[in-house]
Design a protein around this motif. Structure first.
Motif, PDB file in Angstrom:
ATOM      1  N   ALA A  43       0.827  -1.205   0.000  1.00 51.15           N
ATOM      2  CA  ALA A  43       0.000   0.000   0.000  1.00 51.15           C
ATOM      3  C   ALA A  43       0.860   1.253   0.000  1.00 51.15           C
ATOM      4  CB  ALA A  43      -0.910  -0.014   1.220  1.00 51.15           C
ATOM      5  N   ALA A  44       1.987   1.211   0.725  1.00 51.48           N
ATOM      6  CA  ALA A  44       2.833   2.395   0.822  1.00 51.48           C
ATOM      7  C   ALA A  44       3.412   2.784  -0.528  1.00 51.48           C
ATOM      8  CB  ALA A  44       3.959   2.138   1.811  1.00 51.48           C
ATOM      9  N   GLN A  45       3.620   1.777  -1.382  1.00 51.47           N
ATOM     10  CA  GLN A  45       4.222   2.099  -2.674  1.00 51.47           C
ATOM     11  C   GLN A  45       3.205   2.696  -3.637  1.00 51.47           C
ATOM     12  OE1 GLN A  45       5.836  -1.698  -3.170  1.00 51.47           O
ATOM     13  NE2 GLN A  45       7.944  -1.003  -3.128  1.00 51.47           N
ATOM     14  N   VAL A  46       1.975   2.246  -3.503  1.00 47.46           N
ATOM     15  CA  VAL A  46       0.957   2.723  -4.428  1.00 47.46           C
ATOM     16  C   VAL A  46       0.394   4.056  -3.969  1.00 47.46           C
ATOM     17  CG1 VAL A  46      -1.272   2.230  -5.449  1.00 47.46           C
ATOM     18  CG2 VAL A  46       0.358   0.381  -5.073  1.00 47.46           C
ATOM     19  N   ASN A  47       0.121   4.143  -2.661  1.00 50.13           N
ATOM     20  CA  ASN A  47      -0.529   5.344  -2.146  1.00 50.13           C
ATOM     21  C   ASN A  47       0.507   6.357  -1.686  1.00 50.13           C
ATOM     22  OD1 ASN A  47      -2.990   4.084  -2.589  1.00 50.13           O
ATOM     23  ND2 ASN A  47      -2.745   2.960  -0.669  1.00 50.13           N
ATOM     24  N   THR A  48       1.231   6.883  -2.653  1.00 49.79           N
ATOM     25  CA  THR A  48       2.283   7.822  -2.302  1.00 49.79           C
ATOM     26  C   THR A  48       1.700   9.201  -2.071  1.00 49.79           C
ATOM     27  OG1 THR A  48       2.616   8.336  -4.617  1.00 49.79           O
ATOM     28  CG2 THR A  48       4.047   6.654  -3.657  1.00 49.79           C
ATOM     29  N   ASN A  50       1.568  13.119  -2.956  1.00 49.39           N
ATOM     30  CA  ASN A  50       1.804  13.876  -4.188  1.00 49.39           C
ATOM     31  C   ASN A  50       1.880  13.000  -5.415  1.00 49.39           C
ATOM     32  OD1 ASN A  50       1.917  16.086  -2.600  1.00 49.39           O
ATOM     33  ND2 ASN A  50       4.134  16.201  -2.537  1.00 49.39           N
ATOM     34  N   ARG A  51       0.864  12.181  -5.618  1.00 53.39           N
ATOM     35  CA  ARG A  51       0.853  11.251  -6.727  1.00 53.39           C
ATOM     36  C   ARG A  51       0.982  11.956  -8.078  1.00 53.39           C
ATOM     37  NH1 ARG A  51      -2.818   8.304  -9.827  1.00 53.39           N
ATOM     38  NH2 ARG A  51      -4.443   9.776  -9.332  1.00 53.39           N
ATOM     39  N   LEU A  52       0.305  13.105  -8.222  1.00 55.38           N
ATOM     40  CA  LEU A  52       0.257  13.764  -9.528  1.00 55.38           C
ATOM     41  C   LEU A  52       1.205  14.957  -9.642  1.00 55.38           C
ATOM     42  CD1 LEU A  52      -3.573  13.615 -10.231  1.00 55.38           C
ATOM     43  CD2 LEU A  52      -1.781  12.158 -11.166  1.00 55.38           C
ATOM     44  N   MET A  53       2.068  15.129  -8.654  1.00 60.57           N
ATOM     45  CA  MET A  53       2.998  16.260  -8.718  1.00 60.57           C
ATOM     46  C   MET A  53       4.378  15.806  -9.164  1.00 60.57           C
ATOM     47  SD  MET A  53       2.181  18.688  -5.492  1.00 60.57           S
ATOM     48  CE  MET A  53       3.819  19.364  -5.286  1.00 60.57           C
ATOM     49  N   THR A  54       5.067  16.672  -9.915  1.00 63.92           N
ATOM     50  CA  THR A  54       6.434  16.360 -10.297  1.00 63.92           C
ATOM     51  C   THR A  54       7.333  16.513  -9.078  1.00 63.92           C
ATOM     52  OG1 THR A  54       5.891  17.565 -12.290  1.00 63.92           O
ATOM     53  CG2 THR A  54       8.160  16.825 -12.075  1.00 63.92           C
ATOM     54  N   PRO A  55       8.056  15.466  -8.698  1.00 62.07           N
ATOM     55  CA  PRO A  55       8.949  15.635  -7.556  1.00 62.07           C
ATOM     56  C   PRO A  55      10.047  16.649  -7.884  1.00 62.07           C
ATOM     57  CG  PRO A  55       9.163  13.424  -8.522  1.00 62.07           C
ATOM     58  CD  PRO A  55       8.117  14.134  -9.299  1.00 62.07           C
ATOM     59  N   LYS A  56      10.509  17.349  -6.858  1.00 60.63           N
ATOM     60  CA  LYS A  56      11.531  18.391  -7.058  1.00 60.63           C
ATOM     61  C   LYS A  56      12.747  17.858  -7.788  1.00 60.63           C
ATOM     62  CE  LYS A  56      10.803  22.158  -3.906  1.00 60.63           C
ATOM     63  NZ  LYS A  56      10.136  22.042  -2.623  1.00 60.63           N
ATOM     64  N   SER A  57      13.094  16.592  -7.490  1.00 57.51           N
ATOM     65  CA  SER A  57      14.305  16.037  -8.087  1.00 57.51           C
ATOM     66  C   SER A  57      14.182  15.863  -9.599  1.00 57.51           C
ATOM     67  CB  SER A  57      14.620  14.694  -7.432  1.00 57.51           C
ATOM     68  OG  SER A  57      13.492  13.840  -7.587  1.00 57.51           O
ATOM     69  N   ASP A  58      12.946  15.892 -10.118  1.00 56.72           N
ATOM     70  CA  ASP A  58      12.763  15.708 -11.555  1.00 56.72           C
ATOM     71  C   ASP A  58      12.758  17.015 -12.348  1.00 56.72           C
ATOM     72  OD1 ASP A  58      12.690  13.042 -11.293  1.00 56.72           O
ATOM     73  OD2 ASP A  58      10.619  12.761 -11.941  1.00 56.72           O
ATOM     74  N   ARG A  59      12.874  18.139 -11.648  1.00 52.29           N
ATOM     75  CA  ARG A  59      12.854  19.420 -12.354  1.00 52.29           C
ATOM     76  C   ARG A  59      14.183  19.674 -13.047  1.00 52.29           C
ATOM     77  NH1 ARG A  59      10.410  23.120  -7.457  1.00 52.29           N
ATOM     78  NH2 ARG A  59       8.324  22.199  -7.458  1.00 52.29           N
ATOM     79  N   ASN A  60      14.127  20.415 -14.155  1.00 54.83           N
ATOM     80  CA  ASN A  60      15.335  20.858 -14.852  1.00 54.83           C
ATOM     81  C   ASN A  60      16.327  19.727 -15.103  1.00 54.83           C
ATOM     82  OD1 ASN A  60      14.943  23.389 -12.473  1.00 54.83           O
ATOM     83  ND2 ASN A  60      14.529  23.761 -14.612  1.00 54.83           N
TER      84      ASN A  60
ATOM     85  N   GLY B  27      10.408  -0.341 -11.549  1.00 57.11           N
ATOM     86  CA  GLY B  27      10.634  -0.143 -12.973  1.00 57.11           C
ATOM     87  C   GLY B  27       9.758   0.965 -13.523  1.00 57.11           C
ATOM     88  N   LEU B  28       8.526   0.988 -13.054  1.00 63.24           N
ATOM     89  CA  LEU B  28       7.584   2.022 -13.478  1.00 63.24           C
ATOM     90  C   LEU B  28       8.135   3.407 -13.190  1.00 63.24           C
ATOM     91  CD1 LEU B  28       3.927   1.170 -12.475  1.00 63.24           C
ATOM     92  CD2 LEU B  28       4.779   1.908 -14.683  1.00 63.24           C
ATOM     93  N   PHE B  29       8.627   3.575 -11.943  1.00 63.67           N
ATOM     94  CA  PHE B  29       9.117   4.897 -11.568  1.00 63.67           C
ATOM     95  C   PHE B  29      10.383   5.226 -12.330  1.00 63.67           C
ATOM     96  CE2 PHE B  29       6.376   4.153  -7.881  1.00 63.67           C
ATOM     97  CZ  PHE B  29       5.600   5.289  -8.039  1.00 63.67           C
ATOM     98  N   HIS B  30      11.203   4.198 -12.495  1.00 62.14           N
ATOM     99  CA  HIS B  30      12.454   4.399 -13.200  1.00 62.14           C
ATOM    100  C   HIS B  30      12.186   4.790 -14.644  1.00 62.14           C
ATOM    101  CE1 HIS B  30      16.532   3.722 -14.508  1.00 62.14           C
ATOM    102  NE2 HIS B  30      16.033   3.034 -15.522  1.00 62.14           N
ATOM    103  N   ALA B  31      11.150   4.191 -15.222  1.00 55.09           N
ATOM    104  CA  ALA B  31      10.911   4.363 -16.649  1.00 55.09           C
ATOM    105  C   ALA B  31      10.297   5.725 -16.985  1.00 55.09           C
ATOM    106  CB  ALA B  31       9.989   3.271 -17.159  1.00 55.09           C
TER     107      ALA B  31
END
Lengths: 210, 138
Positions: A43-48, A50-60, B27-31
């Motif tokens: 459950a912890a992996q699915v129900n994260t 900020n599901r629909l937000m871009t994590p800060k680490s993914d910016r730029n 894999g999903l997150f990685h992809a």
């Protein structure tokens, strides 16, 4: 069962690998449908959060990881990573996550106003246009000065806006569709999420509630 | 199917299924492609059809060096992704990107791969995330 044992894990690993490969290949397609197919995920992996937000680490992201540059391209690795360029610039909370207005004001950047002449100064026009907004949102102040820093009058007049106060109808729906202010805001200039930059003039809320 | 059911009836089976699921989700997150930088433009009206990678034009990089007015007024780039008739002959004649990428203001056209750096199959258009792409997006 005993005889099956050495085969099944191997098969499963293969299957797992394959499924990941398949998912990777189809990565941009909507992932939620795929998570449904993995019932045993905790459950912890699915129900994260900020599901629909871009994590800060993914910016730029740097070009080889940004999903549009070909990491195999011979030129890709020579291109500059946005984060390197932005580290010295004032931050914001949307778009490139750079406050471009402040960057100009601070002289952190000095983009040319003329292709050849680095000394040419922009023609700044000081004229704020206040647009009254229906409902509770603060009124919109359109500042000519911060636009003429970057743009020529002909970038807006007369194609996008007739140069006459109140002669244009503008609504949020049009802006979200990429018209009017949305020709630039949401594409190149700061995005629509930054409501308060445009809706910056307070109204008397007491009057509104009647 | 029967094998899978049998797997569900023993502990090791569950264990492997969990590993599989965990691996899958990881894999999903990685992809997930992280997403292009805001305001990057893909130009692929002609490129791929003529055997080169699509062009990626970075707004953020150029606006540090030039104001919008230089390209969108002086040089005549219309503010519409895919709305300009750009091709290599025009560039060689000093128009569009070629008015700067001429080994004078910036490096020249012989550096094909710096411009033609996109993944195959990308459609012409502006990238980078905001949802103002028009109906159906928001």
């Amino acid at each position: 069962m005993k005889r099956l044992f050495p085969i099944t894990p191997a098969l499963l690993c293969l299957l797992g690998g394959l499924s990941i490969a398949v998912v990777e290949a189809a990565a941009p397609a909507d992932p939620p449908a795929k998570t449904e197919a993995a019932p045993a995920a905790s459950a912890a992996q699915v129900n994260t959060f900020n599901r629909l937000m871009t994590p800060k680490s993914d910016r730029n992201q740097p070009p080889p990881l940004d999903g549009i540059h070909d990491p195999e391209g011979p030129g890709t690795k020579t291109l500059q990573a946005p984060r390197d360029a932005f580290s010295a610039l004032p931050k914001s909370s949307g778009g490139n996550y750079v406050n471009w207005v402040q960057a100009l004001k601070d002289k952190a950047i000095n983009p040319r106003y003329d292709r050849l002449n680095p000394k040419e100064e922009p023609m700044i026009m000081e004229l704020d246009i206040v647009r009254e907004v229906k409902g509770f949102m603060p009124d919109v102040v359109y500042p000519h000065d911060r636009h003429t820093q970057w743009l020529d009058c002909s970038n807006c007049h007369p194609d996008i806006f007739v140069p006459q106060k109140g002669a244009n109808t503008i609504s949020m729906a049009q802006i979200l569709m990429g018209q009017k202010c949305g020709v630039c805001h949401g594409k190149v200039a700061f995005p629509v999420s930054e409501c308060r930059l445009c809706h910056s003039k307070k109204k008397d809320q007491a009057l509104l509630k009647k | 199917m029967r094998k899978i059911r049998r797997l569900l009836e023993n502990k090791t089976g569950w264990w492997f299924l969990s590993v599989l699921a965990v691996g899958w989700v990881a894999g999903l997150f990685h992809a997930q492609p992280a997403g292009a930088e805001y305001a990057d433009v893909v130009l692929n009206r002609l490129s791929e059809a003529n055997g080169v990678r699509p062009v990626i034009y970075p707004h953020w990089f150029h606006r540090i060096r030039f104001r919008c007015k230089v390209c969108h007024s002086e040089l005549g780039f219309k503010m519409k992704a895919g709305g300009n008739d750009i091709n290599m002959l025009e560039l060689m004649d000093g128009k569009f990107c070629g008015s700067c990428h001429n080994n004078n203001i910036a490096w020249g056209l012989e550096n094909c791969h710096r411009c033609h750096s996109g993944l195959k199959g990308l459609e012409t258009g502006i990238r980078g995330g905001h949802k103002a792409g028009g109906p159906g997006v928001w």
